[in-house]
Design a protein around this motif. Structure first.
Motif, PDB file in Angstrom:
ATOM      1  N   LYS A   1      24.073  44.093 -23.058  1.00 20.57           N
ATOM      2  CA  LYS A   1      23.179  44.391 -24.175  1.00 20.57           C
ATOM      3  C   LYS A   1      21.867  43.612 -24.163  1.00 20.57           C
TER       4      LYS A   1
ATOM      5  N   ILE B   1      19.284  43.058 -27.195  1.00 21.79           N
ATOM      6  CA  ILE B   1      19.584  44.061 -28.229  1.00 21.79           C
ATOM      7  C   ILE B   1      19.188  43.577 -29.619  1.00 21.79           C
TER       8      ILE B   1
ATOM      9  N   PHE C   1      25.215  43.099 -33.682  1.00 23.11           N
ATOM     10  CA  PHE C   1      25.386  44.413 -33.059  1.00 23.11           C
ATOM     11  C   PHE C   1      26.745  44.490 -32.341  1.00 23.11           C
TER      12      PHE C   1
ATOM     13  N   ASP D   1      21.987  53.113 -29.111  1.00 20.20           N
ATOM     14  CA  ASP D   1      21.946  51.774 -29.714  1.00 20.20           C
ATOM     15  C   ASP D   1      21.242  51.837 -31.075  1.00 20.20           C
TER      16      ASP D   1
ATOM     17  N   TYR E   1      22.765  50.972 -34.613  1.00 15.55           N
ATOM     18  CA  TYR E   1      22.151  49.899 -35.401  1.00 15.55           C
ATOM     19  C   TYR E   1      21.880  50.359 -36.837  1.00 15.55           C
TER      20      TYR E   1
ATOM     21  N   THR F   1      27.393  52.780 -26.789  1.00 15.13           N
ATOM     22  CA  THR F   1      26.261  51.866 -26.643  1.00 15.13           C
ATOM     23  C   THR F   1      26.354  51.098 -25.325  1.00 15.13           C
TER      24      THR F   1
END
Lengths: 395, 207
Positions: free
Chosen positions: A116, A119, A194, B95, B99, B118
Motif C-alpha cells: 500500500k 496510501i 486504511f 482504494d 477509503y 485494494t
C-alpha cells in the motif's frame, strides 16, 4: 550462470531499528507486539493510531516512531519524503553500510516491495504536503532511488503478502541475466487506518499476540516494518541467493488452497532450480500468520513436501504480519540465522494446532545450516518460495 | 524461440483482437456499463464477475476474449500457465472507493468484499481461478508500460522450462479511461506467429 550474493541487510520493526536489536529479541523469545494490557512493546502508541477504532481490543506490531524520527534526523533524511519513504530510506542507509556499492551507478537497480505504499495520502490534509503523483507506488520508488542518485527505472512489485519474497527472487534473476551488478531490494508497509480497518472487517485480527500453529491461534497481528536486502553478483558473501518460484492456487482470492497446491509447486520449483532436494533444507522460515487457514495450509504443504521433520519458524509472533516488508525482513533474519548457525524460535506456539506433524522450533538452538527455505502466501492465492545457501555448506 | 500467438486490446470503448476491431461502443457509456455489455457479448456465465472491482473486470474480460477459442489447460499442465501483469496506478481506483467507506467516522462501513480488491494483484487470482491457471504470477507497477521488464521476465520463465504459456500485459483503469492489453506467449508458432520481442510487444500495444 553467475552467482548472486546477499551482501547487506537491515530490519526496522517493532523489535528495534538495528539487525542486532531485532535478532537479540528473537533469539531471546521477546516479542514486540503491543497489546493494551499489559504492554509487551515499550513503543509509544503512534499519533496516527490513537484514533484507530477499538484500539484497546487490538494487538499490533508498531514501530517506535519516536526513535525512528530521531534516526531520520541523524541520517539527514529530508522532510520532503513521506513517513513511509523515510522509513525505507533509513532501511537502505543501514543495509548499504560497509557494502561499498555505488548506489548511483547505472548498474545498480532499485526494487521496491510494498502493498500500500503511501496510501495514507488519500487523506486530503496529508496529501497537500506532497505532489499528487506521490500516492503512486512507482513515484515512491522513483523518489527513493533518486535520493541515492540512481537514474534507472525503479521496479515496484506489488503482490500482496508474497511481495518481498517475489521481489528478492526477481532481483536475483535480473542480476543473473542482465548487466546490472547490484540490486537494492527494499520492502515496507506501515500501519494505517486504511489497512487496519480492512483487516478488522475481515475479522482476521487477533486481540492478543498471535500464536502461529498453536491450537488456540485466533488470527494475525498487523505489523509495520521496513527492510532492505543488498544483492550483488560482483561482491561475494557467505550467503548466496539460489532459485525461487511463485505459483497460484487458482482456488480463492482471499483464502489459501486446502491442498496447499500453489505452495507445493512453488517449493518444488525452487528446489529444482537450486538443484537440491527437500532433504537438503536445514531450516524453513514460514509465513505462519496464525490465521486458522494459513497455518493449516502450510502444515499440509510441508507434509506433502516431506518436510515434517525440518526445523521451521514463524516470526509473526515478534513483529506481526508486516505485508510488503514481511518477505524482506524475514529473509534478513534467515540470513542471520544461517551465518550464526542458529535455528530461530517461534514465539507464541505451545500446543500443536494443525492437522499435520511439524518440527516447530521453540528455543534458539545451534545447528549447522547449509540451505534455507523461505515461503510466503498471500491474497489472490499466490505462494512464493526462495532458497538461500551458505558458503562452505554441504554439497 | 517463443511467439506471441494472439493479443487483445480493450482501449477506451473499443475491443481489438489480432489487429481487428471486434466491438465498439460510441454511446459515451460508463466504464461499468461497458464491462456489462462485453460480458453479455462474450456470453459467459460467471456470477462472480459482478462482485469484482473494475481492474478485475477488465482483466477477466480481456482474458476471456484472448482465450475465446483456446482451452490452455487441455494443452498444458495447469502449473505451467503463468500470468505477468503491469499497470500504473495499482489498485488506486478501488482504494479511493474503499477509503470513502472509512474516512468519515459517522459514516463508517468498511467491507471485506471491497477491501480485498485494494490489492493490484487480485486480478491475477481472478483470471487464475476462472481458468485454473496454477503457474507463475507477478504484478509490476510502473509509471509507463515497460515491455522490456515483462518480456525479460517471461523469457526467463520460458527458457528455464518452468512455464509453457503466459498471459502478459498491461491493465489500467481510470475514471473514464480503459486500457487493457493482454497477449499470449508460448513456445510454438501458432495464431499470429509473431516473434516474442520487446519491439513486437510495443508495436502491438501502440497500434
Amino acid at each position: 550462470m553467475c552467482s548472486v550474493y546477499l551482501i547487506g541487510e537491515s530490519i526496522i520493526s517493532a523489535l528495534g531499528t538495528s539487525m542486532d536489536q531485532n535478532m537479540q529479541h528473537i533469539t531471546a523469545l521477546e516479542g514486540g507486539i503491543w497489546t493494551d494490557s499489559p504492554s509487551t512493546n515499550g513503543n509509544p502508541i503512534p499519533q496516527h493510531l490513537q484514533s484507530a477504532p477499538s484500539l484497546n481490543q487490538l494487538a499490533l506490531g508498531f514501530i517506535n516512531w519516536q526513535a525512528v524520527e530521531k534516526e531520520f534526523i541523524t541520517n539527514t533524511i529530508p522532510d520532503t519524503y513521506t513517513r513511509f519513504e523515510k522509513l525505507l530510506l533509513l532501511a537502505i542507509n543501514k543495509a548499504i553500510v560497509n557494502t561499498g556499492i555505488d548506489t548511483g551507478s547505472s548498474k545498480t537497480l532499485f526494487i521496491l516491495s510494498t502493498t500500500k505504499g503511501n496510501i495514507e495520502l488519500l487523506n486530503e490534509e496529508l496529501a497537500k504536503q506532497y505532489p499528487n503523483e506521490r500516492i503512486q507506488l512507482w513515484s515512491s520508488a522513483q523518489e527513493i532511488s533518486r535520493f541515492y542518485g540512481n537514474n534507472n527505472t525503479a521496479i515496484v512489485i506489488s503482490n500482496a503478502c508474497v511481495s518481498g519474497v517475489m521481489a528478492t527472487t526477481e532481483a536475483a534473476n535480473i542480476l543473473r541475466n542482465s548487466n546490472y551488478n547490484h540490486a537494492i531490494v527494499i520492502g515496507g508497509d506501515i500501519i494505517t487506518n486504511f489497512v487496519l480497518s480492512g483487516f478488522l472487517s475481515f475479522q482476521s485480527l487477533s486481540n492478543k499476540a498471535c500464536k502461529p500453529y498453536d491450537s488456540e491461534r485466533n488470527g494475525l497481528n498487523l505489523g509495520e516494518a521496513a527492510g532492505c536486502l543488498i544483492l550483488s553478483k560482483d561482491i561475494e558473501s557467505d550467503i548466496e541467493i539460489l532459485g525461487g518460484a511463485s505459483h497460484n492456487d487458482a482456488n480463492h482470492i482471499s483464502g489459501p488452497s486446502r491442498t496447499a497446491e500453489g505452495m507445493y509447486y512453488a517449493v518444488n520449483d525452487a528446489l529444482k532450480y537450486s538443484k537440491i532436494g527437500a532433504n537438503d533444507i536445514d531450516i524453513v522460515s514460514t509465513h505462519g500468520t496464525a490465521t486458522a487457514y494459513n497455518d493449516e495450509m502450510e502444515a499440509i504443504g510441508l507434509s506433502r513436501l516431506g518436510m515434517q521433520k525440518t526445523p521451521i519458524h514463524s516470526l509473526k509472533g515478534y513483529w506481526g504480519h508486516t505485508l510488503g516488508a514481511a518477505g524482506i525482513i524475514e529473509i534478513a533474519a534467515l540470513s542471520w540465522a544461517m551465518k550464526h548457525n542458529t535455528l530461530l524460535p517461534t514465539l507464541g506456539y505451545k500446543n500443536h494446532g494443525v492437522s499435520k506433524e511439524l518440527n516447530i522450533q521453540q528455543e534458539a538452538e545451534t545447528k549447522e545450516i547449509s540451505y534455507a527455505l523461505k515461503v510466503a502466501s498471500g491474497f489472490s492465492g499466490i505462494n512464493s518460495a526462495l532458497i538461500l545457501k551458505k558458503k562452505g555448506g554441504k554439497k | 524461440m517463443s511467439f506471441i500467438s494472439s493479443y487483445i486490446h480493450i482501449k477506451d470503448k473499443e475491443v481489438w483482437k489480432d489487429n481487428t476491431l471486434i466491438y465498439s461502443n460510441t454511446e459515451g457509456i460508463s466504464n461499468n456499463k461497458f464491462y456489462k455489455l462485453l460480458y453479455k457479448q462474450l456470453a459467459i456465465k460467471y456470477m462472480k464477475f459482478y462482485k469484482m472491482d473494475e481492474l478485475s473486470k477488465l482483466g477477466l474480460l480481456a482474458s476471456e476474449y484472448l482465450l475465446e477459442d483456446r482451452t490452455l489447460t487441455s494443452e498444458f499442465k495447469a502449473e505451467d500457465i503463468g500470468i505477468v501483469l503491469m499497470n500504473r496506478q495499482a489498485s488506486l481506483i478501488t482504494d479511493i472507493k474503499y477509503y470513502d467507506t472509512i474516512k468519515d467516522a459517522t459514516n463508517y462501513y468498511p467491507s471485506p468484499s471491497v477491501f480485498v480488491y485494494t490489492l493490484a494483484n487480485i486480478v491475477m487470482g481472478e483470471i487464475a481461478i476462472k481458468n485454473n491457471f496454477k503457474g507463475e504470477n507477478i504484478f509490476y507497477v510502473q509509471e509507463h508500460f515497460n515491455a522490456e521488464l515483462i518480456h525479460n521476465h517471461t523469457e526467463r520463465l520460458l527458457q528455464r522450462g518452468s512455464q509453457q504459456a503466459l498471459l502478459c500485459g498491461w491493465l489500467e483503469v481510470e475514471e473514464d479511461k480503459i486500457d487493457g492489453f493482454l497477449y499470449l506467449v508460448e513456445n510454438s508458432a501458432i495464431g499470429l506467429k509473431l516473434k516474442h520481442s520487446i519491439e513486437n510487444i510495443n508495436i502491438l500495444k501502440n497500434q
